[in-house]
Design a protein around this motif. Structure first.
Motif, PDB file in Angstrom:
ATOM      1  N   GLU A  62     -21.831  57.903  16.319  1.00  0.00           N
ATOM      2  CA  GLU A  62     -22.625  56.683  16.166  1.00  0.00           C
ATOM      3  C   GLU A  62     -21.792  55.467  16.578  1.00  0.00           C
ATOM      4  O   GLU A  62     -20.573  55.451  16.423  1.00  0.00           O
ATOM      5  CB  GLU A  62     -23.032  56.542  14.700  1.00  0.00           C
ATOM      6  N   GLY A  65     -21.078  51.610  22.161  1.00  0.00           N
ATOM      7  CA  GLY A  65     -21.816  50.531  22.806  1.00  0.00           C
ATOM      8  C   GLY A  65     -21.617  50.443  24.302  1.00  0.00           C
ATOM      9  O   GLY A  65     -22.391  49.791  24.996  1.00  0.00           O
ATOM     10  N   GLN A  90     -31.086  52.021  31.657  1.00  0.00           N
ATOM     11  CA  GLN A  90     -31.075  53.007  30.568  1.00  0.00           C
ATOM     12  C   GLN A  90     -32.534  53.292  30.295  1.00  0.00           C
ATOM     13  O   GLN A  90     -33.247  52.441  29.748  1.00  0.00           O
ATOM     14  CB  GLN A  90     -30.374  52.452  29.335  1.00  0.00           C
ATOM     15  N   THR A  93     -35.111  50.383  30.993  1.00  0.00           N
ATOM     16  CA  THR A  93     -34.574  49.075  30.667  1.00  0.00           C
ATOM     17  C   THR A  93     -33.314  48.788  31.478  1.00  0.00           C
ATOM     18  O   THR A  93     -32.372  49.578  31.460  1.00  0.00           O
ATOM     19  CB  THR A  93     -34.241  48.993  29.161  1.00  0.00           C
ATOM     20  N   THR A 107     -22.751  48.739  29.532  1.00  0.00           N
ATOM     21  CA  THR A 107     -23.034  48.317  28.154  1.00  0.00           C
ATOM     22  C   THR A 107     -24.458  48.724  27.808  1.00  0.00           C
ATOM     23  O   THR A 107     -25.407  48.331  28.493  1.00  0.00           O
ATOM     24  CB  THR A 107     -22.864  46.794  28.013  1.00  0.00           C
ATOM     25  N   GLU A 109     -28.032  49.069  25.699  1.00  0.00           N
ATOM     26  CA  GLU A 109     -28.930  48.116  25.039  1.00  0.00           C
ATOM     27  C   GLU A 109     -28.677  48.089  23.533  1.00  0.00           C
ATOM     28  O   GLU A 109     -28.627  47.035  22.919  1.00  0.00           O
ATOM     29  CB  GLU A 109     -30.373  48.501  25.345  1.00  0.00           C
ATOM     30  N   LYS A 110     -28.485  49.273  22.959  1.00  0.00           N
ATOM     31  CA  LYS A 110     -28.181  49.404  21.528  1.00  0.00           C
ATOM     32  C   LYS A 110     -27.058  50.412  21.374  1.00  0.00           C
ATOM     33  O   LYS A 110     -26.991  51.379  22.140  1.00  0.00           O
ATOM     34  CB  LYS A 110     -29.399  49.926  20.751  1.00  0.00           C
ATOM     35  N   PRO A 111     -26.179  50.233  20.386  1.00  0.00           N
ATOM     36  CA  PRO A 111     -25.137  51.250  20.141  1.00  0.00           C
ATOM     37  C   PRO A 111     -25.768  52.604  19.833  1.00  0.00           C
ATOM     38  O   PRO A 111     -26.891  52.694  19.327  1.00  0.00           O
ATOM     39  CB  PRO A 111     -24.372  50.703  18.939  1.00  0.00           C
ATOM     40  N   SER A 112     -25.042  53.642  20.117  1.00  0.00           N
ATOM     41  CA  SER A 112     -25.555  55.003  20.003  1.00  0.00           C
ATOM     42  C   SER A 112     -25.780  55.443  18.562  1.00  0.00           C
ATOM     43  O   SER A 112     -25.177  54.910  17.629  1.00  0.00           O
ATOM     44  CB  SER A 112     -24.568  55.975  20.651  1.00  0.00           C
ATOM     45  N   THR A 118     -29.290  59.950  26.047  1.00  0.00           N
ATOM     46  CA  THR A 118     -29.889  58.883  26.841  1.00  0.00           C
ATOM     47  C   THR A 118     -29.675  59.196  28.307  1.00  0.00           C
ATOM     48  O   THR A 118     -28.824  60.017  28.661  1.00  0.00           O
ATOM     49  CB  THR A 118     -29.300  57.498  26.479  1.00  0.00           C
TER      50      THR A 118
END
Length: 141
Positions: A62, A65, A90, A93, A107, A109-112, A118
């Motif tokens: 988790e 980024g 991604q 997006t 980079t 869009e949201k941290p994993s 993805t």
């Protein structure tokens, strides 16, 4: 017998030092690239290639980024050879990236999330600096 030990011990030590050389490549053990595809367009008219690379990644952890990939960027030192990244997506997006010093930092869009997957798509073009030679054959074709 002492003479054999005298020669074998230094030789063994030298060989063991050579075989324990550390791998210094910057790996990210928190991701797996599960699948990748390269779609390259070549032309007889120019040395430039156009590429679309698609990667499917699995995050083992988790909070990841961004990731780093190797990609030689266009440079005057290389006589303007190298790749110029046009965009990175991604999924659907468009996401941010930096491309300098032959490193492509992507980079997300949201941290994993841990154990999530993805897909990213990288669009680029340029004249390869190394690894792929494009040009006339020795017969001028």
């Amino acid at each position: 017998m002492q003479l054999i030990k005298f020669f074998l011990l230094p030789a063994f030590l030298l060989l063991s030092l050579h075989s324990t050389k550390a791998d210094t490549y910057p790996k990210n053990l928190n991701i797996d690239i599960l699948h990748y595809s390269f779609d390259l367009t070549l032309s007889d008219e120019t040395d430039e290639i156009f590429g679309v690379t698609t990667l499917t990644l699995r995050f083992k952890k988790e909070g990841i980024g961004k990731i780093r990939l190797d990609l030689i960027n266009q440079s005057t030192l290389l006589k303007d050879k190298g790749m110029l990244v046009e965009s990175i997506y991604q999924g659907k997006t468009k996401i941010n990236f930096t491309h300098a010093n032959n490193e492509l930092w992507i980079t997300f869009e949201k941290p994993s999330l841990a154990n999530s997957e993805t897909q990213i798509t990288i669009t680029y073009h340029g004249i390869p600096a190394d690894g792929m030679r494009i040009g006339p054959t020795r017969y001028g074709d």
